[in-house]
Design an enzyme around this catalytic site. Structure first.
Site, PDB file in Angstrom:
ATOM      1  N   CYS A 123       0.662  -1.214  -0.103  1.00  0.00           N
ATOM      2  CA  CYS A 123       0.011   0.146  -0.049  1.00  0.00           C
ATOM      3  C   CYS A 123       0.889   1.201  -0.009  1.00  0.00           C
ATOM      4  O   CYS A 123       0.313   2.273  -0.525  1.00  0.00           O
ATOM      5  CB  CYS A 123      -0.949  -0.041   1.178  1.00  0.00           C
ATOM      6  SG  CYS A 123      -1.851  -1.471   1.345  1.00  0.00           S
ATOM      7  N   HIS A 264      -4.014   6.604   1.999  1.00  0.00           N
ATOM      8  CA  HIS A 264      -4.167   5.343   1.642  1.00  0.00           C
ATOM      9  C   HIS A 264      -5.707   4.996   2.107  1.00  0.00           C
ATOM     10  O   HIS A 264      -5.996   5.276   3.402  1.00  0.00           O
ATOM     11  CB  HIS A 264      -3.165   4.433   1.962  1.00  0.00           C
ATOM     12  CG  HIS A 264      -3.655   3.095   2.002  1.00  0.00           C
ATOM     13  ND1 HIS A 264      -4.126   2.515   0.494  1.00  0.00           N
ATOM     14  CD2 HIS A 264      -3.534   1.925   2.688  1.00  0.00           C
ATOM     15  CE1 HIS A 264      -4.542   1.286   0.797  1.00  0.00           C
ATOM     16  NE2 HIS A 264      -4.152   0.717   1.907  1.00  0.00           N
ATOM     17  N   ASN A 294     -10.470  -0.815  -0.746  1.00  0.00           N
ATOM     18  CA  ASN A 294      -8.911  -0.948  -0.660  1.00  0.00           C
ATOM     19  C   ASN A 294      -8.164  -1.148  -1.980  1.00  0.00           C
ATOM     20  O   ASN A 294      -8.293  -2.294  -2.351  1.00  0.00           O
ATOM     21  CB  ASN A 294      -8.174  -1.606   0.553  1.00  0.00           C
ATOM     22  CG  ASN A 294      -6.784  -1.491   0.884  1.00  0.00           C
ATOM     23  OD1 ASN A 294      -5.997  -1.161  -0.011  1.00  0.00           O
ATOM     24  ND2 ASN A 294      -6.374  -1.890   1.935  1.00  0.00           N
TER      25      ASN A 294
HETATM   26  C1  LIG Z   1     -10.796  -5.954   8.973  1.00  0.00           C
HETATM   27  C2  LIG Z   1     -11.761  -4.870   9.729  1.00  0.00           C
HETATM   28  C3  LIG Z   1     -12.656  -4.062   9.050  1.00  0.00           C
HETATM   29  C4  LIG Z   1     -12.599  -5.459  10.960  1.00  0.00           C
HETATM   30  O1  LIG Z   1     -13.225  -4.460  11.633  1.00  0.00           O
HETATM   31  P1  LIG Z   1     -13.125  -4.785  13.182  1.00  0.00           P
HETATM   32  O2  LIG Z   1     -13.975  -3.601  13.763  1.00  0.00           O
HETATM   33  O3  LIG Z   1     -11.807  -4.742  13.612  1.00  0.00           O
HETATM   34  O4  LIG Z   1     -13.864  -6.206  13.452  1.00  0.00           O
HETATM   35  P2  LIG Z   1     -13.178  -7.472  14.103  1.00  0.00           P
HETATM   36  O5  LIG Z   1     -11.988  -7.919  13.478  1.00  0.00           O
HETATM   37  O6  LIG Z   1     -12.744  -6.954  15.644  1.00  0.00           O
HETATM   38  O7  LIG Z   1     -14.337  -8.283  14.212  1.00  0.00           O
HETATM   39  C5  LIG Z   1     -15.732  -7.971  15.106  1.00  0.00           C
HETATM   40  C6  LIG Z   1     -16.540  -9.161  14.663  1.00  0.00           C
HETATM   41  O8  LIG Z   1     -17.104  -9.013  13.341  1.00  0.00           O
HETATM   42  C7  LIG Z   1     -16.975 -10.269  12.880  1.00  0.00           C
HETATM   43  N1  LIG Z   1     -16.828 -10.083  11.324  1.00  0.00           N
HETATM   44  C8  LIG Z   1     -15.362  -9.923  10.537  1.00  0.00           C
HETATM   45  N2  LIG Z   1     -15.841  -9.753   9.598  1.00  0.00           N
HETATM   46  C9  LIG Z   1     -17.072  -9.751   9.118  1.00  0.00           C
HETATM   47  C10 LIG Z   1     -17.841  -9.333   8.123  1.00  0.00           C
HETATM   48  N3  LIG Z   1     -17.458  -9.152   6.878  1.00  0.00           N
HETATM   49  N4  LIG Z   1     -19.340  -9.190   8.357  1.00  0.00           N
HETATM   50  C11 LIG Z   1     -19.786  -9.477   9.552  1.00  0.00           C
HETATM   51  N5  LIG Z   1     -18.999  -9.841  10.628  1.00  0.00           N
HETATM   52  C12 LIG Z   1     -17.874 -10.023  10.400  1.00  0.00           C
HETATM   53  C13 LIG Z   1     -15.684 -11.039  13.412  1.00  0.00           C
HETATM   54  O9  LIG Z   1     -15.927 -12.489  13.306  1.00  0.00           O
HETATM   55  C14 LIG Z   1     -15.889 -10.542  14.601  1.00  0.00           C
HETATM   56  O10 LIG Z   1     -17.044 -11.335  15.449  1.00  0.00           O
HETATM   57  P3  LIG Z   1     -17.120 -11.773  17.087  1.00  0.00           P
HETATM   58  O11 LIG Z   1     -17.038 -10.480  17.670  1.00  0.00           O
HETATM   59  O12 LIG Z   1     -18.120 -12.643  17.104  1.00  0.00           O
HETATM   60  O13 LIG Z   1     -15.631 -12.569  16.953  1.00  0.00           O
HETATM   61  C15 LIG Z   1     -10.777  -3.863  10.303  1.00  0.00           C
HETATM   62  O14 LIG Z   1     -10.011  -4.482  11.434  1.00  0.00           O
HETATM   63  C16 LIG Z   1      -9.666  -3.450   9.439  1.00  0.00           C
HETATM   64  O15 LIG Z   1     -10.099  -2.509   8.457  1.00  0.00           O
HETATM   65  N6  LIG Z   1      -8.394  -3.408   9.617  1.00  0.00           N
HETATM   66  C17 LIG Z   1      -7.416  -3.052   8.874  1.00  0.00           C
HETATM   67  C18 LIG Z   1      -7.554  -3.792   7.407  1.00  0.00           C
HETATM   68  C19 LIG Z   1      -6.342  -4.136   6.736  1.00  0.00           C
HETATM   69  O16 LIG Z   1      -5.508  -4.785   7.014  1.00  0.00           O
HETATM   70  N7  LIG Z   1      -6.241  -3.542   5.501  1.00  0.00           N
HETATM   71  C20 LIG Z   1      -4.943  -3.802   4.954  1.00  0.00           C
HETATM   72  C21 LIG Z   1      -3.698  -3.228   4.897  1.00  0.00           C
HETATM   73  S1  LIG Z   1      -3.803  -1.565   4.751  1.00  0.00           S
END
Ligand SMILES: CC(C)(COP(=O)(O)OP(=O)(O)OC[C@H]1O[C@@H](n2cnc3c(N)ncnc32)[C@H](O)[C@@H]1OP(=O)(O)O)[C@@H](O)C(=O)NCCC(=O)NCCS
Length: 337
Positions: A123, A264, A294
């Protein structure tokens, strides 16, 4: 006299002469994804800000997207392929193992004087690439550099993994950097950092020299991107804040001097959280993730082009481009347009 940055004056500056971007026509909406995995438009929108992504069809590749974006940027800059001295193409989804994706762009643009290469910094690839082009232009060696960020992340996305497949899309963005002696304008400062210790946070392990295509994989999902979203989330916010704060200090600027931060587009909540910590007003941070998701190395140049073409930034404005991603890598470019 040129603006002094980091105790340094240069006779030449790398000015943004043109921008362009391109995304495939096919869309993948949150509702489409809800039919593929256990998710919902509501969950994706509130957690990420994403509403849709542009996705390539079988005939479209990283090179075809890159070529379209590059043509628009060249037109915008008023130059032709033969005028380009160097093409840098930032990508983690190259056309093939070799030759470089940039080779295909060079062929199509008839950029016969250019030397060309791909740059793999995920990225942050576009930010790294701008720093490379900046050095060659400031040294006086080159007049016109074409810098492209292009990705087809849909080709390495696991559409059975709801934690990652909702995030990524395809697209390309490009800029032409031109040598100028107009002291105030151009790339003022670039910073690039990396931390290989956390490489596992974001990866796609096959197929490379560690997992060659002829060897059976212990885990078939290694051909797809794997992300540790929560870990990346916290790091991304912190690094964006510290990187922008450092850029301002190095350049002797305050947020009042900055017209726009183009980040980004990894998650609208990450961007908003970083902006809040920086006390950056909402109208100084550009967000278009709802439209593209993304797109890794393509994300910053697509957002930069969108922002410019929407008239939100213009000649003379100071803009900060900032990114964070796999590697880990992160960095920023401070530019006076
Ligand atoms: C991935 C991302 C959107 C997840 O959001 P979050 O708020 O951190 O959510 P969590 O991972 O804590 O998951 C919360 C819950 O939602 C669930 N969940 C995950 N993806 C889901 C989806 N697409 N739809 C519904 N539920 C989902 C999880 O299983 C979890 O359930 P649980 O509480 O029962 O365990 C967020 O962490 C993010 O954007 N991270 C950075 C992304 C990244 O790496 N980008 C690339 C590099 S720049």
């Amino acid at each position: 006299m040129n603006r002094e940055v980091d105790g340094r004056h240069t006779a030449y500056r790398a000015v943004i002469a043109g921008t362009g971007s391109y995304a495939p026509a096919k869309l993948l909406t949150n509702d489409d994804l809800s039919k593929m995995v256990e998710t919902s438009d509501e969950w994706i929108t509130t957690r990420t800000g994403i509403k849709q992504r542009h996705i390539t069809n079988d005939d479209e590749t990283t090179a075809t997207l890159a070529i379209e974006a590059a043509k628009i940027a060249l037109d915008d800059a008023g130059i032709q392929g033969k005028d380009i001295d160097m093409i840098i193409l930032a990508t983690i989804t190259p056309e093939m193992v070799f030759p470089s994706t940039a080779s295909f762009v060079q062929k199509e643009l008839k950029a016969k004087h250019a030397w060309v290469f791909d740059l793999a910094a995920a990225c942050s690839g576009f930010i790294y690439g701008m720093a490379v082009a900046q050095q060659f232009i400031e040294s006086g060696r080159y007049k016109n550099c074409l810098l492209i960020g292009a990705e087809t992340l849909s080709k390495i996305t696991n559409y059975k993994d709801r934690t990652s497949c909702i995030l990524f899309g395809d697209g390309a963005g490009a800029v032409v950097l031109k040598r100028t002696e107009d002291g105030e304008r151009g790339v003022i400062y670039s910073t690039m950092r990396a931390d290989g210790n956390s490489w596992e946070a974001l990866n796609c392990q096959a197929y490379g020299s560690k997992y060659p295509a002829w060897k059976e994989l212990d885990d078939p999902s290694k051909i797809y991107m794997e992300i540790h979203g929560r870990e990346v989330y916290q790091q991304a916010v912190r690094k964006i804040v510290t990187t922008i704060t450092m850029c301002l200090k190095k350049c002797g600027l305050t947020l009042d001097d900055v017209k726009m931060v183009v980040s980004h587009q990894m998650n609208a909540r990450i961007i908003e959280s970083a902006a809040k910590r920086l006390k950056l007003p909402g109208d100084k941070i550009f967000v278009n993730i709802h439209e593209y998701g993304n797109t890794s190395a393509a994300s910053v140049p697509i957002a930069f082009d969108d922002c410019r073409k929407q008239g939100k930034i213009k000649k003379g404005d100071i803009v900060i481009l900032v990114a964070f991603g796999a590697g880990l890598t992160w960095g920023a470019n401070v530019i006076q347009l």
